[in-house]
Design a protein around this motif. Structure first.
Motif: not given
Length: 169
Positions: A62-84
């Motif tokens: 969940a990119p953003g701060d704890l209040l849910g404000n929009g933000s950019t999350a940078f991943i300097n690598g690969n990102y894998t999101q599995q089915q769950d």
């Protein structure tokens, strides 16, 4: 075990492990993975920058701060999101910074759920588009299995569009 945190920088060394279980939220400005493990098996992970490859097995990114404000999350690598797993994107306006964005330097492999949330009483209109995920040097493979969330306007919805290096809503 991760609870609620506001650390500015977290380093996970070769023998270290960060476990994020159901119900927990872990938040940091910067996470540097130096060979250690991150077990995102539930709960939520929030950050501004992540060094290394990230596998989301069953938690919520969940990119953003704890209040849910929009933000950019940078991943300097690969990102894998599995089915769950879930990617939670907050949409709060059409200007930069008003909606969540994940920028991946390498490849992104998608599956699981895309959870779209309208925030700050924002209601998109026909023709608005929001880039929610981009890759730099890599490509996007796969698609989200499920999309949740939508518009509070009958007859209108949010459509997900996939391109080789970005996902837009």
């Amino acid at each position: 075990e991760a609870g609620r945190s506001g650390s500015s920088r977290v380093v996970i060394n070769a023998t270290g492990t960060l476990n994020i279980q159901s119900g927990a939220t872990f938040s940091a400005n910067s996470i540097q993975r130096n060979g250690g493990q991150i077990n995102l098996a539930g709960g939520a992970l929030r950050f501004d920058s992540f060094e290394g490859n990230l596998v989301n097995a069953a938690g919520t990114l969940a990119p953003g701060d704890l209040l849910g404000n929009g933000s950019t999350a940078f991943i300097n690598g690969n990102y894998t999101q599995q089915q769950d797993a879930t990617l939670q994107i907050d949409i709060g306006g059409v200007l930069p910074g008003q909606s969540s964005l994940v920028q991946v330097a390498g490849n992104a492999i998608l599956g699981g759920t895309l959870d779209l949330r309208l925030v700050d009483e924002f209601v998109p209109v026909l023709g608005n588009s929001f880039t929610i995920l981009q890759t730099g040097l890599g490509n996007i493979g796969g698609r989200f299995d499920r999309v949740s969330g939508g518009l509070p306007v009958d007859g209108l919805g949010l459509a997900v569009t996939y391109a080789p290096t970005e996902v837009m809503v």
